[in-house]
Design a protein around this motif. Structure first.
Motif, PDB file in Angstrom:
ATOM      1  N   LYS A 257      50.122  46.710  42.142  1.00 54.67           N
ATOM      2  CA  LYS A 257      50.545  46.419  43.511  1.00 54.67           C
ATOM      3  C   LYS A 257      49.367  46.166  44.440  1.00 54.67           C
ATOM      4  CE  LYS A 257      50.890  51.340  44.762  1.00 54.67           C
ATOM      5  NZ  LYS A 257      51.786  52.399  45.291  1.00 54.67           N
ATOM      6  N   GLU A 258      48.186  46.709  44.102  1.00 58.29           N
ATOM      7  CA  GLU A 258      47.008  46.518  44.951  1.00 58.29           C
ATOM      8  C   GLU A 258      46.609  45.053  45.059  1.00 58.29           C
ATOM      9  OE1 GLU A 258      47.134  48.578  42.399  1.00 58.29           O
ATOM     10  OE2 GLU A 258      47.103  50.585  43.304  1.00 58.29           O
ATOM     11  N   MET A 259      47.043  44.235  44.102  1.00 55.34           N
ATOM     12  CA  MET A 259      46.677  42.822  44.099  1.00 55.34           C
ATOM     13  C   MET A 259      47.610  41.969  44.946  1.00 55.34           C
ATOM     14  SD  MET A 259      45.418  42.149  40.208  1.00 55.34           S
ATOM     15  CE  MET A 259      44.132  43.179  39.495  1.00 55.34           C
ATOM     16  N   GLY A 260      48.636  42.577  45.520  1.00 58.25           N
ATOM     17  CA  GLY A 260      49.530  41.822  46.385  1.00 58.25           C
ATOM     18  C   GLY A 260      50.729  41.274  45.633  1.00 58.25           C
ATOM     19  N   ASN A 261      51.537  40.538  46.338  1.00 57.53           N
ATOM     20  CA  ASN A 261      52.770  39.987  45.760  1.00 57.53           C
ATOM     21  C   ASN A 261      52.500  38.638  45.100  1.00 57.53           C
ATOM     22  OD1 ASN A 261      54.359  42.168  46.734  1.00 57.53           O
ATOM     23  ND2 ASN A 261      54.367  41.233  48.763  1.00 57.53           N
ATOM     24  N   LEU A 262      51.965  38.692  43.900  1.00 57.95           N
ATOM     25  CA  LEU A 262      51.633  37.473  43.170  1.00 57.95           C
ATOM     26  C   LEU A 262      52.793  37.070  42.273  1.00 57.95           C
ATOM     27  CD1 LEU A 262      47.945  38.314  42.222  1.00 57.95           C
ATOM     28  CD2 LEU A 262      48.761  36.975  44.157  1.00 57.95           C
ATOM     29  N   THR A 263      52.941  35.774  42.067  1.00 54.30           N
ATOM     30  CA  THR A 263      54.025  35.254  41.250  1.00 54.30           C
ATOM     31  C   THR A 263      53.464  34.526  40.028  1.00 54.30           C
ATOM     32  OG1 THR A 263      54.085  33.102  42.374  1.00 54.30           O
ATOM     33  CG2 THR A 263      55.362  34.911  43.367  1.00 54.30           C
ATOM     34  N   GLU A 264      54.373  34.009  39.201  1.00 51.72           N
ATOM     35  CA  GLU A 264      53.960  33.275  38.006  1.00 51.72           C
ATOM     36  C   GLU A 264      53.081  32.076  38.358  1.00 51.72           C
ATOM     37  OE1 GLU A 264      56.076  30.862  34.300  1.00 51.72           O
ATOM     38  OE2 GLU A 264      57.180  32.466  35.331  1.00 51.72           O
ATOM     39  N   LYS A 265      53.337  31.487  39.506  1.00 53.19           N
ATOM     40  CA  LYS A 265      52.527  30.343  39.952  1.00 53.19           C
ATOM     41  C   LYS A 265      51.066  30.734  40.108  1.00 53.19           C
ATOM     42  CE  LYS A 265      52.150  26.958  43.704  1.00 53.19           C
ATOM     43  NZ  LYS A 265      52.708  26.514  45.009  1.00 53.19           N
ATOM     44  N   ASP A 266      50.820  31.974  40.552  1.00 48.70           N
ATOM     45  CA  ASP A 266      49.452  32.444  40.793  1.00 48.70           C
ATOM     46  C   ASP A 266      48.704  32.742  39.499  1.00 48.70           C
ATOM     47  OD1 ASP A 266      49.631  32.570  43.729  1.00 48.70           O
ATOM     48  OD2 ASP A 266      51.057  34.201  43.358  1.00 48.70           O
ATOM     49  N   THR A 267      49.426  32.942  38.399  1.00 44.75           N
ATOM     50  CA  THR A 267      48.788  33.324  37.139  1.00 44.75           C
ATOM     51  C   THR A 267      48.897  32.254  36.060  1.00 44.75           C
ATOM     52  OG1 THR A 267      50.812  34.440  36.398  1.00 44.75           O
ATOM     53  CG2 THR A 267      49.199  35.780  37.600  1.00 44.75           C
ATOM     54  N   SER A 268      49.275  31.057  36.473  1.00 40.42           N
ATOM     55  CA  SER A 268      49.483  29.977  35.497  1.00 40.42           C
ATOM     56  C   SER A 268      48.456  28.863  35.658  1.00 40.42           C
ATOM     57  CB  SER A 268      50.887  29.395  35.643  1.00 40.42           C
ATOM     58  OG  SER A 268      51.866  30.374  35.366  1.00 40.42           O
ATOM     59  N   LEU A 269      48.184  28.208  34.548  1.00 39.68           N
ATOM     60  CA  LEU A 269      47.284  27.060  34.522  1.00 39.68           C
ATOM     61  C   LEU A 269      47.890  26.018  33.592  1.00 39.68           C
ATOM     62  CD1 LEU A 269      44.439  25.927  35.370  1.00 39.68           C
ATOM     63  CD2 LEU A 269      43.606  26.845  33.189  1.00 39.68           C
ATOM     64  N   ASP A 270      48.030  24.804  34.102  1.00 40.49           N
ATOM     65  CA  ASP A 270      48.616  23.708  33.319  1.00 40.49           C
ATOM     66  C   ASP A 270      49.967  24.095  32.721  1.00 40.49           C
ATOM     67  OD1 ASP A 270      46.337  22.188  33.832  1.00 40.49           O
ATOM     68  OD2 ASP A 270      45.315  22.915  32.028  1.00 40.49           O
ATOM     69  N   GLY A 271      50.759  24.812  33.511  1.00 42.25           N
ATOM     70  CA  GLY A 271      52.107  25.164  33.090  1.00 42.25           C
ATOM     71  C   GLY A 271      52.195  26.335  32.133  1.00 42.25           C
ATOM     72  N   LYS A 272      51.081  26.997  31.842  1.00 41.51           N
ATOM     73  CA  LYS A 272      51.089  28.139  30.932  1.00 41.51           C
ATOM     74  C   LYS A 272      50.687  29.401  31.692  1.00 41.51           C
ATOM     75  CE  LYS A 272      50.145  25.504  26.724  1.00 41.51           C
ATOM     76  NZ  LYS A 272      49.277  25.361  25.530  1.00 41.51           N
ATOM     77  N   ASN A 273      51.451  30.464  31.491  1.00 38.70           N
ATOM     78  CA  ASN A 273      51.223  31.718  32.198  1.00 38.70           C
ATOM     79  C   ASN A 273      50.340  32.631  31.343  1.00 38.70           C
ATOM     80  OD1 ASN A 273      51.294  33.997  33.770  1.00 38.70           O
ATOM     81  ND2 ASN A 273      53.513  34.230  33.759  1.00 38.70           N
ATOM     82  N   PHE A 274      49.149  32.950  31.866  1.00 41.00           N
ATOM     83  CA  PHE A 274      48.213  33.799  31.127  1.00 41.00           C
ATOM     84  C   PHE A 274      48.145  35.224  31.667  1.00 41.00           C
ATOM     85  CE2 PHE A 274      46.562  29.422  30.500  1.00 41.00           C
ATOM     86  CZ  PHE A 274      46.810  29.340  29.144  1.00 41.00           C
ATOM     87  N   GLY A 275      48.929  35.519  32.706  1.00 42.83           N
ATOM     88  CA  GLY A 275      49.071  36.896  33.157  1.00 42.83           C
ATOM     89  C   GLY A 275      48.071  37.390  34.179  1.00 42.83           C
ATOM     90  N   PHE A 276      46.999  36.648  34.388  1.00 43.71           N
ATOM     91  CA  PHE A 276      45.983  37.027  35.359  1.00 43.71           C
ATOM     92  C   PHE A 276      45.868  35.941  36.423  1.00 43.71           C
ATOM     93  CE2 PHE A 276      44.726  38.955  31.355  1.00 43.71           C
ATOM     94  CZ  PHE A 276      44.301  40.235  31.710  1.00 43.71           C
ATOM     95  N   GLN A 277      45.639  36.350  37.671  1.00 39.07           N
ATOM     96  CA  GLN A 277      45.420  35.348  38.699  1.00 39.07           C
ATOM     97  C   GLN A 277      44.109  34.617  38.432  1.00 39.07           C
ATOM     98  OE1 GLN A 277      44.621  36.628  42.696  1.00 39.07           O
ATOM     99  NE2 GLN A 277      45.504  34.808  43.619  1.00 39.07           N
ATOM    100  N   ILE A 278      44.078  33.318  38.744  1.00 42.24           N
ATOM    101  CA  ILE A 278      42.826  32.574  38.660  1.00 42.24           C
ATOM    102  C   ILE A 278      41.807  33.280  39.550  1.00 42.24           C
ATOM    103  CG2 ILE A 278      41.702  30.347  38.991  1.00 42.24           C
ATOM    104  CD1 ILE A 278      43.855  30.423  36.786  1.00 42.24           C
ATOM    105  N   MET A 279      40.658  33.599  39.004  1.00 38.38           N
ATOM    106  CA  MET A 279      39.698  34.465  39.686  1.00 38.38           C
ATOM    107  C   MET A 279      38.702  33.661  40.528  1.00 38.38           C
ATOM    108  SD  MET A 279      37.502  37.546  37.974  1.00 38.38           S
ATOM    109  CE  MET A 279      36.665  36.472  36.801  1.00 38.38           C
ATOM    110  N   GLN A 280      38.498  34.126  41.736  1.00 33.50           N
ATOM    111  CA  GLN A 280      37.492  33.550  42.616  1.00 33.50           C
ATOM    112  C   GLN A 280      36.395  34.588  42.812  1.00 33.50           C
ATOM    113  OE1 GLN A 280      38.055  30.456  43.287  1.00 33.50           O
ATOM    114  NE2 GLN A 280      40.231  30.384  42.832  1.00 33.50           N
ATOM    115  N   GLN A 281      35.178  34.243  42.431  1.00 33.63           N
ATOM    116  CA  GLN A 281      34.062  35.167  42.701  1.00 33.63           C
ATOM    117  C   GLN A 281      33.437  34.765  44.028  1.00 33.63           C
ATOM    118  OE1 GLN A 281      31.115  35.588  39.642  1.00 33.63           O
ATOM    119  NE2 GLN A 281      29.898  37.045  40.820  1.00 33.63           N
ATOM    120  N   ARG A 282      33.469  35.700  44.976  1.00 32.97           N
ATOM    121  CA  ARG A 282      33.032  35.405  46.332  1.00 32.97           C
ATOM    122  C   ARG A 282      31.901  36.343  46.747  1.00 32.97           C
ATOM    123  NH1 ARG A 282      38.258  34.856  50.085  1.00 32.97           N
ATOM    124  NH2 ARG A 282      36.764  33.580  51.236  1.00 32.97           N
TER     125      ARG A 282
END
Length: 363
Positions: A257-282
């Motif tokens: 829950k600490e990561m917010g309300n993320l959906t399948e769209k947030d964890t998918s790439l090219d139509g495949k769901n890998f379970g992790f949000q695309i990571m931004q190193q800032r």
């Protein structure tokens, strides 16, 4: 009684002395004014008097990113203190307390909790996208994936499938996971519970590099392997997706829950769901520091090191070029190889000084 007349000669001398005195004062005033003007023209910009303090974790490739950022800051006139190496929670607390100025370690969204626990937006600010669009995922060797038609992590709920990846003889699949304290281990544990895999999959934690090296040895021996992977790491340069390994999909998107309300769209790439949000190193920085140093802030907003370059750097480190002097040399080489782009970023950062001057003159 007769009055004594003034001595004409003495009067003339006094007049001359007074003229000389006033002339000296006048010339002194002019000279002082000229010195003030000259000094102001030659005055060192404020940022050259600022010493910037940074830190990264013991994950050494972050030192490369820190050195790249620091080289730019030096070119902008800042003084740089040797980066510290401390663990993530301490970095965020030090930034919030003003003991550090910036760090390259903000992995979004994994580090959201560290950010909030240290004081959040009141004390800290996340800036730019230093290394954007890093993909996290689970991988297995392609040989096993093809033989047993394994495409989804939840297939490991089957004890017979899970047993293929058993490396310690307890019947469970051994999943090479994250170091304790990295925060990605929380997501992995969350996944295992949500996908009902706790009875068939064991999350191996410790030193990721050591565990992964052991997995590489098993791969070279032709044995099945299962591991967590992320971009900006040498593993993707050694085991190529689609050729040597397969990325496993997940059935749905459960995240802490600490990561917010993320959906399948947030964890998918090219139509495949890998379970992790695309990571931004800032970059994460002390808020007051950014306010007082707009030139540095603008540099933080602009500088970017691509995922592919970071993966190559990770490989160089793995192959032995892992001393601080090696990392600094790598950073200098990266700046040189990207000179035109870096010069453009530096020029835009310097313009913040001009903008500040114009703004101040209007007040």
């Amino acid at each position: 009684m007769s009055r004594k007349l003034p001595d004409i000669k003495s009067f003339s001398i006094n007049q001359t002395q007074m003229k000389q005195k006033y002339l000296k004062i006048f010339l002194g005033t002019i000279l002082t004014s000229l010195l003030i003007i000259f000094t102001s023209c030659q005055q060192v910009p404020d940022n050259q008097t600022v010493t910037i303090r940074s830190a990264n974790s013991t994950f050494i490739q972050e030192l490369f990113q820190t050195e790249v950022v620091n080289i730019g800051l030096e070119k902008l006139g800042y003084k740089i203190k040797k980066p510290k190496q401390i663990e993530y929670p301490a970095i965020y607390i030090s930034l919030a307390n003003g003991d550090l100025d910036y760090s390259v370690v903000y992995y979004e969204p994994q580090h959201n909790e560290f950010f909030e626990n240290a004081g959040g937006q009141e004390k800290l600010e996340k800036v730019g996208k230093l290394t954007p669009d890093g993909v996290q995922r689970y991988e297995i060797d392609k040989k096993t994936a093809d033989k047993y038609n394994i495409t989804n992590l939840q297939q490991l709920k089957n004890p017979e499938i899970a047993k293929l990846f058993d490396s310690d003889g307890d019947g469970k699949a051994n999943l090479v996971g994250c170091n304790p304290g990295w925060s990605c281990e929380l997501t992995i544990n969350h996944h295992l519970k949500a996908y009902e895999l706790e009875d068939t999959v064991e999350h191996n934690q410790g030193q990721y590099e050591i565990l992964l090296a052991d997995a590489m040895t098993r791969y070279q021996e032709g044995k099945p392997i299962l591991y967590y992977a992320y971009d900006t790491h040498w593993i993707s340069t050694k085991l190529k997706p689609g050729k040597d390994v397969v990325w496993l999909e997940v059935p749905f998107t459960p995240l802490p829950k600490e990561m917010g309300n993320l959906t399948e769209k947030d964890t998918s790439l090219d139509g495949k769901n890998f379970g992790f949000q695309i990571m931004q190193q800032r970059i994460v920085a002390n808020k007051k520091f950014l306010k007082n140093n707009p030139v540095a802030k603008r540099w933080f907003e602009l500088v970017q090191i691509p995922v592919a370059d970071m993966s190559e750097e990770s490989l160089r480190i793995k192959e032995g070029e892992d001393q601080p002097e090696d990392i600094l040399r790598h950073a200098q080489e990266w700046i040189k190889n990207n000179q035109e782009k870096c010069d453009s970023w530096l020029e835009k950062a310097r313009q913040e000084t001009d903008s500040l001057d114009i703004s101040n003159n209007k007040k």
